[in-house]
Design a protein around this motif. Structure first.
Motif, mmCIF file in Angstrom:
data_model
loop_
_atom_site.group_PDB
_atom_site.id
_atom_site.type_symbol
_atom_site.label_atom_id
_atom_site.label_comp_id
_atom_site.label_asym_id
_atom_site.label_seq_id
_atom_site.Cartn_x
_atom_site.Cartn_y
_atom_site.Cartn_z
ATOM 1 N N GLU A 104 0.826 -1.210 0.000
ATOM 2 C CA GLU A 104 0.000 0.000 0.000
ATOM 3 C C GLU A 104 0.862 1.263 0.000
ATOM 4 O O GLU A 104 0.540 2.236 -0.676
ATOM 5 N N HIS A 124 -5.763 4.239 -2.470
ATOM 6 C CA HIS A 124 -4.765 3.523 -1.661
ATOM 7 C C HIS A 124 -4.577 4.140 -0.283
ATOM 8 O O HIS A 124 -4.255 3.422 0.667
ATOM 9 N N LYS A 169 -7.178 5.343 1.418
ATOM 10 C CA LYS A 169 -8.350 4.806 2.122
ATOM 11 C C LYS A 169 -8.222 3.307 2.384
ATOM 12 O O LYS A 169 -8.590 2.834 3.469
ATOM 13 N N ASP A 170 -7.716 2.553 1.413
ATOM 14 C CA ASP A 170 -7.518 1.115 1.629
ATOM 15 C C ASP A 170 -6.518 0.862 2.754
ATOM 16 O O ASP A 170 -6.701 -0.034 3.580
ATOM 17 N N HIS A 189 -8.119 1.676 6.073
ATOM 18 C CA HIS A 189 -9.077 0.608 6.360
ATOM 19 C C HIS A 189 -8.369 -0.660 6.872
ATOM 20 O O HIS A 189 -8.899 -1.380 7.707
ATOM 21 N N GLN A 198 -14.672 4.100 -1.937
ATOM 22 C CA GLN A 198 -14.974 3.464 -0.657
ATOM 23 C C GLN A 198 -14.157 2.180 -0.562
ATOM 24 O O GLN A 198 -14.133 1.392 -1.517
ATOM 25 N N PRO A 199 -13.459 1.951 0.570
ATOM 26 C CA PRO A 199 -12.638 0.748 0.693
ATOM 27 C C PRO A 199 -13.405 -0.522 0.345
ATOM 28 O O PRO A 199 -14.539 -0.709 0.791
#
Length: 157
Positions: A38, A57, A59-60, A63, A152-153
């Motif tokens: 990431e 990336h 947000k991922d 998360h 959104q993840p």
């Protein structure tokens, strides 16, 4: 803002993106730490000016438990004290490979050797794969002017 072309409704580009997505999925099973993957995706996306991938990336990674502090410092990783030596080597390789046109001769041997000190052959292969895939996505998304901010993840799988 709307994208110039929707890669998910275009029959031709949809097939291309499907294959790039499949390549990215193959890398998820590698032994290269997910957090490193990431960080690499975020840094390449920043360099390439890909708002869509930078948003995605960030947000991922949040998360998945990554700290906002570390993610905020990815752009200035050389001065930041929050990254391991292995992560710093991965970020350096990412920058050199992403900016390949800026350096005659490509990625310097010293940069590769530094990464090889921290990652085994399979992890290096995964690192090359992650950098390759994210650069492909960045270039496509920048050309298409994919808008950023609404991701959104987990929305893609």
């Amino acid at each position: 803002m709307e994208a110039r072309l929707n890669p998910f409704t275009s029959p031709v580009l949809g097939k291309v993106f499907k294959h790039i997505i499949a390549a990215g999925k193959a890398l998820e099973d590698s032994t290269l730490p997910a957090s490193t993957q990431e960080l690499v995706k975020l840094r390449a996306s920043q360099i390439n000016g890909c708002g869509f991938c930078t948003d995605m990336h960030f947000k991922d990674a949040v998360h998945a438990g990554e700290s906002a502090e570390r993610l905020n410092l990815v752009a200035v990783w050389r001065e930041a004290t929050v990254f391991t030596e292995a992560e710093r080597a991965a970020l350096e390789l990412t920058e050199e490979a992403t900016r390949i046109a800026d350096a005659a001769g490509g990625v310097p041997d010293e940069v590769w050797a530094n990464a090889a000190k921290h990652y085994d052959e399979d992890q290096l292969a995964a690192l090359v794969g992650v950098i390759t895939v994210i650069n492909a996505f960045n270039r496509g998304n920048v050309m298409l002017q994919m808008p950023a901010g609404d991701y959104q993840p987990g929305q893609f799988g």
